[in-house]
Scaffold this motif. Sequence first.
Motif, PDB file in Angstrom:
ATOM      1  N   LEU A  55       0.824  -1.208   0.000  1.00 18.97           N
ATOM      2  CA  LEU A  55       0.000   0.000   0.000  1.00 18.97           C
ATOM      3  C   LEU A  55       0.860   1.260   0.000  1.00 18.97           C
ATOM      4  O   LEU A  55       0.560   2.233  -0.684  1.00 18.97           O
ATOM      5  N   THR A  56       1.932   1.228   0.759  1.00 16.48           N
ATOM      6  CA  THR A  56       2.830   2.383   0.811  1.00 16.48           C
ATOM      7  C   THR A  56       3.495   2.607  -0.545  1.00 16.48           C
ATOM      8  O   THR A  56       3.598   3.742  -1.014  1.00 16.48           O
ATOM      9  N   LYS A  57       3.922   1.518  -1.180  1.00 17.80           N
ATOM     10  CA  LYS A  57       4.564   1.652  -2.485  1.00 17.80           C
ATOM     11  C   LYS A  57       3.591   2.141  -3.547  1.00 17.80           C
ATOM     12  O   LYS A  57       3.958   2.920  -4.427  1.00 17.80           O
ATOM     13  N   SER A  58       2.344   1.683  -3.494  1.00 17.14           N
ATOM     14  CA  SER A  58       1.379   2.100  -4.510  1.00 17.14           C
ATOM     15  C   SER A  58       0.961   3.564  -4.319  1.00 17.14           C
ATOM     16  O   SER A  58       0.607   4.230  -5.285  1.00 17.14           O
ATOM     17  N   ALA A  59       1.005   4.062  -3.101  1.00 13.25           N
ATOM     18  CA  ALA A  59       0.629   5.453  -2.847  1.00 13.25           C
ATOM     19  C   ALA A  59       1.741   6.424  -3.209  1.00 13.25           C
ATOM     20  O   ALA A  59       1.495   7.617  -3.374  1.00 13.25           O
ATOM     21  N   ARG A  60       2.955   5.919  -3.341  1.00 12.60           N
ATOM     22  CA  ARG A  60       4.102   6.773  -3.632  1.00 12.60           C
ATOM     23  C   ARG A  60       4.148   7.119  -5.118  1.00 12.60           C
ATOM     24  O   ARG A  60       3.747   6.322  -5.962  1.00 12.60           O
ATOM     25  N   GLU A  61       4.649   8.292  -5.424  1.00 13.44           N
ATOM     26  CA  GLU A  61       4.784   8.703  -6.815  1.00 13.44           C
ATOM     27  C   GLU A  61       5.900   7.900  -7.482  1.00 13.44           C
ATOM     28  O   GLU A  61       6.814   7.430  -6.814  1.00 13.44           O
ATOM     29  N   PRO A  62       5.871   7.770  -8.798  1.00 13.09           N
ATOM     30  CA  PRO A  62       6.963   7.083  -9.492  1.00 13.09           C
ATOM     31  C   PRO A  62       8.294   7.817  -9.276  1.00 13.09           C
ATOM     32  O   PRO A  62       8.325   9.022  -9.048  1.00 13.09           O
ATOM     33  N   TRP A  63       9.385   7.082  -9.363  1.00 13.77           N
ATOM     34  CA  TRP A  63      10.697   7.674  -9.072  1.00 13.77           C
ATOM     35  C   TRP A  63      11.022   8.802 -10.043  1.00 13.77           C
ATOM     36  O   TRP A  63      11.686   9.764  -9.674  1.00 13.77           O
ATOM     37  N   LEU A  64      10.558   8.707 -11.264  1.00 17.62           N
ATOM     38  CA  LEU A  64      10.846   9.761 -12.242  1.00 17.62           C
ATOM     39  C   LEU A  64      10.224  11.083 -11.805  1.00 17.62           C
ATOM     40  O   LEU A  64      10.857  12.136 -11.904  1.00 17.62           O
ATOM     41  N   VAL A  65       9.013  11.026 -11.295  1.00 13.80           N
ATOM     42  CA  VAL A  65       8.343  12.241 -10.831  1.00 13.80           C
ATOM     43  C   VAL A  65       9.005  12.755  -9.556  1.00 13.80           C
ATOM     44  O   VAL A  65       9.189  13.957  -9.379  1.00 13.80           O
ATOM     45  N   ARG A  66       9.368  11.837  -8.665  1.00 12.25           N
ATOM     46  CA  ARG A  66       9.985  12.271  -7.416  1.00 12.25           C
ATOM     47  C   ARG A  66      11.324  12.936  -7.660  1.00 12.25           C
ATOM     48  O   ARG A  66      11.680  13.909  -7.005  1.00 12.25           O
TER      49      ARG A  66
END
Length: 69
Positions: free
Chosen positions: A33-44
């Motif tokens: 759930l934490t991984k799915s809520a996180r933005e993709p690394w490219l956006v971050r």
Amino acid sequence: MAIKTEDYIKYLTEKVVHYMDTPVEVRKEQRSLTKSAREPWLVRWFGLVPLSVLLWWNRRRQKKEHPHP
């Protein structure tokens, strides 16, 4: 404000015990759930760079259209 060593060790112990008491399935579900809520690394990593380039480009274009006397 510094945390006393005893309080810090107590806090860490509580966290470890809580981690060990939770079942593996629950931990895996929380992690997914934490991984799915996180933005993709490219956006971050590059999220503000395209925005700043866009702002710079628009400001540059506005200066060309309305030059100062």
